[in-house]
Design a protein around this motif. Structure first.
Motif, PDB file in Angstrom:
ATOM      1  N   LEU A   1      -3.103 -39.320   8.523  1.00 29.01           N
ATOM      2  CA  LEU A   1      -2.793 -40.122   7.438  1.00 29.01           C
ATOM      3  C   LEU A   1      -2.298 -41.213   6.887  1.00 29.01           C
ATOM      4  O   LEU A   1      -2.096 -41.802   5.938  1.00 29.01           O
ATOM      5  CB  LEU A   1      -2.092 -38.696   6.383  1.00 29.01           C
ATOM      6  CG  LEU A   1      -2.832 -37.530   6.363  1.00 29.01           C
ATOM      7  CD1 LEU A   1      -2.030 -36.560   5.445  1.00 29.01           C
ATOM      8  CD2 LEU A   1      -4.236 -37.651   5.553  1.00 29.01           C
ATOM      9  N   ARG A   2      -1.758 -41.974   7.978  1.00 26.17           N
ATOM     10  CA  ARG A   2      -1.074 -43.300   7.875  1.00 26.17           C
ATOM     11  C   ARG A   2       0.040 -43.301   7.156  1.00 26.17           C
ATOM     12  O   ARG A   2       0.099 -44.438   6.651  1.00 26.17           O
ATOM     13  CB  ARG A   2      -2.397 -44.221   7.752  1.00 26.17           C
ATOM     14  CG  ARG A   2      -3.425 -44.322   8.676  1.00 26.17           C
ATOM     15  CD  ARG A   2      -2.786 -44.917  10.033  1.00 26.17           C
ATOM     16  NE  ARG A   2      -4.125 -45.258  10.760  1.00 26.17           N
ATOM     17  CZ  ARG A   2      -4.673 -44.347  11.438  1.00 26.17           C
ATOM     18  NH1 ARG A   2      -4.147 -43.008  11.781  1.00 26.17           N
ATOM     19  NH2 ARG A   2      -5.574 -44.551  12.547  1.00 26.17           N
TER      20      ARG A   2
ATOM     21  N   ALA B   1      15.561 -47.431   7.251  1.00 26.57           N
ATOM     22  CA  ALA B   1      16.319 -48.406   8.007  1.00 26.57           C
ATOM     23  C   ALA B   1      16.160 -48.727   9.402  1.00 26.57           C
ATOM     24  O   ALA B   1      16.532 -49.674   9.783  1.00 26.57           O
ATOM     25  CB  ALA B   1      17.968 -48.079   8.069  1.00 26.57           C
ATOM     26  N   GLN B   2      15.214 -47.925   9.878  1.00 27.07           N
ATOM     27  CA  GLN B   2      14.514 -48.219  11.250  1.00 27.07           C
ATOM     28  C   GLN B   2      13.227 -48.199  11.252  1.00 27.07           C
ATOM     29  O   GLN B   2      12.210 -47.790  11.905  1.00 27.07           O
ATOM     30  CB  GLN B   2      14.879 -47.112  12.249  1.00 27.07           C
ATOM     31  CG  GLN B   2      16.526 -46.990  12.144  1.00 27.07           C
ATOM     32  CD  GLN B   2      16.707 -45.660  13.188  1.00 27.07           C
ATOM     33  OE1 GLN B   2      16.818 -45.955  14.400  1.00 27.07           O
ATOM     34  NE2 GLN B   2      17.123 -44.486  12.523  1.00 27.07           N
ATOM     35  N   ALA B   3      12.661 -48.902   9.815  1.00 19.05           N
ATOM     36  CA  ALA B   3      11.270 -48.873   9.767  1.00 19.05           C
ATOM     37  C   ALA B   3      10.527 -49.545  10.816  1.00 19.05           C
ATOM     38  O   ALA B   3       9.245 -49.290  11.208  1.00 19.05           O
ATOM     39  CB  ALA B   3      10.953 -49.561   8.448  1.00 19.05           C
ATOM     40  N   GLU B   4      10.933 -50.372  11.467  1.00 18.84           N
ATOM     41  CA  GLU B   4      10.244 -51.245  12.788  1.00 18.84           C
ATOM     42  C   GLU B   4       9.973 -50.480  13.982  1.00 18.84           C
ATOM     43  O   GLU B   4       8.784 -50.189  14.414  1.00 18.84           O
ATOM     44  CB  GLU B   4      10.882 -52.298  13.030  1.00 18.84           C
ATOM     45  CG  GLU B   4      10.257 -53.257  14.100  1.00 18.84           C
ATOM     46  CD  GLU B   4      10.993 -54.512  14.359  1.00 18.84           C
ATOM     47  OE1 GLU B   4      10.349 -55.277  15.352  1.00 18.84           O
ATOM     48  OE2 GLU B   4      11.774 -55.029  13.742  1.00 18.84           O
ATOM     49  N   TYR B   5      10.921 -49.641  14.170  1.00 13.72           N
ATOM     50  CA  TYR B   5      10.893 -48.586  15.242  1.00 13.72           C
ATOM     51  C   TYR B   5       9.876 -47.563  14.816  1.00 13.72           C
ATOM     52  O   TYR B   5       9.033 -47.003  15.839  1.00 13.72           O
ATOM     53  CB  TYR B   5      12.127 -47.842  15.543  1.00 13.72           C
ATOM     54  CG  TYR B   5      12.197 -46.848  16.424  1.00 13.72           C
ATOM     55  CD1 TYR B   5      11.975 -46.981  17.800  1.00 13.72           C
ATOM     56  CD2 TYR B   5      12.273 -45.426  16.061  1.00 13.72           C
ATOM     57  CE1 TYR B   5      12.071 -46.122  18.898  1.00 13.72           C
ATOM     58  CE2 TYR B   5      12.303 -44.388  17.007  1.00 13.72           C
ATOM     59  CZ  TYR B   5      12.124 -44.813  18.318  1.00 13.72           C
ATOM     60  OH  TYR B   5      12.036 -43.584  19.406  1.00 13.72           O
ATOM     61  N   TYR B   6       9.935 -46.891  13.758  1.00 15.95           N
ATOM     62  CA  TYR B   6       9.131 -45.856  13.484  1.00 15.95           C
ATOM     63  C   TYR B   6       7.711 -46.250  12.902  1.00 15.95           C
ATOM     64  O   TYR B   6       6.576 -45.502  12.759  1.00 15.95           O
ATOM     65  CB  TYR B   6       9.644 -45.086  12.379  1.00 15.95           C
ATOM     66  CG  TYR B   6      10.916 -44.469  12.836  1.00 15.95           C
ATOM     67  CD1 TYR B   6      10.715 -43.352  13.689  1.00 15.95           C
ATOM     68  CD2 TYR B   6      12.149 -44.509  12.260  1.00 15.95           C
ATOM     69  CE1 TYR B   6      11.751 -42.529  14.094  1.00 15.95           C
ATOM     70  CE2 TYR B   6      13.097 -43.756  12.861  1.00 15.95           C
ATOM     71  CZ  TYR B   6      12.863 -42.613  13.617  1.00 15.95           C
ATOM     72  OH  TYR B   6      13.900 -41.869  14.284  1.00 15.95           O
ATOM     73  N   GLU B   7       7.422 -47.554  12.839  1.00 15.40           N
ATOM     74  CA  GLU B   7       6.123 -47.911  12.373  1.00 15.40           C
ATOM     75  C   GLU B   7       4.797 -47.596  13.377  1.00 15.40           C
ATOM     76  O   GLU B   7       3.825 -47.174  12.817  1.00 15.40           O
ATOM     77  CB  GLU B   7       6.110 -49.756  12.610  1.00 15.40           C
ATOM     78  CG  GLU B   7       4.440 -50.266  12.411  1.00 15.40           C
ATOM     79  CD  GLU B   7       4.047 -49.668  10.843  1.00 15.40           C
ATOM     80  OE1 GLU B   7       2.737 -49.791  10.896  1.00 15.40           O
ATOM     81  OE2 GLU B   7       4.755 -49.363  10.320  1.00 15.40           O
ATOM     82  N   SER B   8       5.102 -47.208  14.665  1.00 16.57           N
ATOM     83  CA  SER B   8       4.172 -46.939  15.621  1.00 16.57           C
ATOM     84  C   SER B   8       3.919 -45.322  15.111  1.00 16.57           C
ATOM     85  O   SER B   8       2.779 -45.078  15.444  1.00 16.57           O
ATOM     86  CB  SER B   8       4.790 -46.861  16.848  1.00 16.57           C
ATOM     87  OG  SER B   8       5.772 -46.305  17.312  1.00 16.57           O
ATOM     88  N   PHE B   9       4.896 -44.780  15.088  1.00 16.52           N
ATOM     89  CA  PHE B   9       4.588 -43.076  14.318  1.00 16.52           C
ATOM     90  C   PHE B   9       3.738 -43.163  13.238  1.00 16.52           C
ATOM     91  O   PHE B   9       2.824 -42.469  13.152  1.00 16.52           O
ATOM     92  CB  PHE B   9       6.059 -42.605  14.216  1.00 16.52           C
ATOM     93  CG  PHE B   9       7.151 -42.437  15.396  1.00 16.52           C
ATOM     94  CD1 PHE B   9       6.962 -41.193  16.014  1.00 16.52           C
ATOM     95  CD2 PHE B   9       7.494 -43.576  15.957  1.00 16.52           C
ATOM     96  CE1 PHE B   9       7.865 -40.987  16.832  1.00 16.52           C
ATOM     97  CE2 PHE B   9       8.448 -43.155  16.987  1.00 16.52           C
ATOM     98  CZ  PHE B   9       8.534 -42.121  17.512  1.00 16.52           C
TER      99      PHE B   9
END
Length: 254
Positions: free
Chosen positions: A215-216, A201-209
């Motif tokens: 291992l991407r 649900a917070q994929a955009e925020y966690y994209e940088s992580f």
């Protein structure tokens, strides 16, 4: 991985077991190798649903135990019920946790107390409650679910959680030293971000992580559950007192 039916006749108690990520996935992994399962979670409806799904999928004993691990009085009653219905606990997985984020400048001390009570003290209490019977039987496996936050100071926004997990790592090592002579192995796993509905649900925020992880990708719940099953099995017979990092290398990045 464990041999087929390796945990047959064993009883595994998993806390936070009705969550959609690590807890319930660990229940399925251990049940698939024959362990009876105690589904312990503070959400009664999900606890019952998870237990019923396990009964339908696996031919193992399953008990639903709805309780807050931070409520010492209720947990004492719950553990009596577990021993009455399932017998002694052979495998303990401390997976339940809470996390209250914020700056130390603004933090409510009560939030600190609650996080430490659930994420550290309750885990120690459950080890204390189960390890004596493991000693009597000369067999026991304990896996604590820690976090890479224990190494990172909570990234400056989850200090109580990080402190609790760092403490849990030391509880793991101490219990391993005391339990070792009695064939009780105690280890921990330290995941980074694990894919869940909350993370998605917070994929955009966690994209940088994700992008900074060697291992991407984020861990899948199965990555953690399979490691827990391995640590409980004879495949890891000479491993104890260890904290296994499951972050795809994320904690290595500056």
């Amino acid at each position: 991985m464990p041999a087929e039916s390796e945990f047959g006749g064993r009883v595994a108690l998993v806390t936070g077991a009705a969550g959609a990520a690590i807890g319930s996935t660990t229940c399925r992994a251990l049940a698939s190798f024959g362990a009876g399962i105690v589904v312990l979670d503070n959400h009664e409806r999900r606890t019952n649903e998870t237990a019923e799904a396990l009964r339908e999928a696996f031919d193992v004993p399953v008990m639903a135990a709805a309780a807050d691990i931070g409520d010492r009085e209720r947990m004492a009653e719950t553990m009596d019920e577990v021993y009455d219905e399932m017998g002694s606990v052979d495998i303990l997985v401390n997976s339940a946790a809470i996390n209250v984020q914020g700056s130390i400048f603004d933090f409510d001390p009560e939030d600190w107390d609650n996080v430490i009570a659930v994420d550290l003290t309750a885990c120690w209490w459950l080890i204390w409650r189960t390890i004596g019977a493991m000693r009597d039987r000369q067999w026991g496996r304990i896996v604590n679910v820690s976090s890479v936050a224990a190494y990172l100071g909570g990234n400056g926004r989850e200090g109580p959680y990080a402190a609790a997990k760092a403490g849990l790592n030391e509880v793991t090592r101490g219990a391993a030293i005391e339990g070792g002579p009695h064939n009780i192995r105690v280890n921990a796993v330290a995941p980074g971000l694990v894919r869940s509905k909350w993370v998605d649900a917070q994929a955009e925020y966690y994209e940088s992580f994700r992008a900074e992880t060697p291992l991407r990708r984020h861990a899948e719940p199965e990555d953690v559950a399979n490691t827990i099953a391995f640590l409980c099995s004879d495949e890891s017979a000479h491993i104890t007192g260890q904290v296994i990092n499951i972050s795809g290398g994320w904690y290595l990045t500056p």
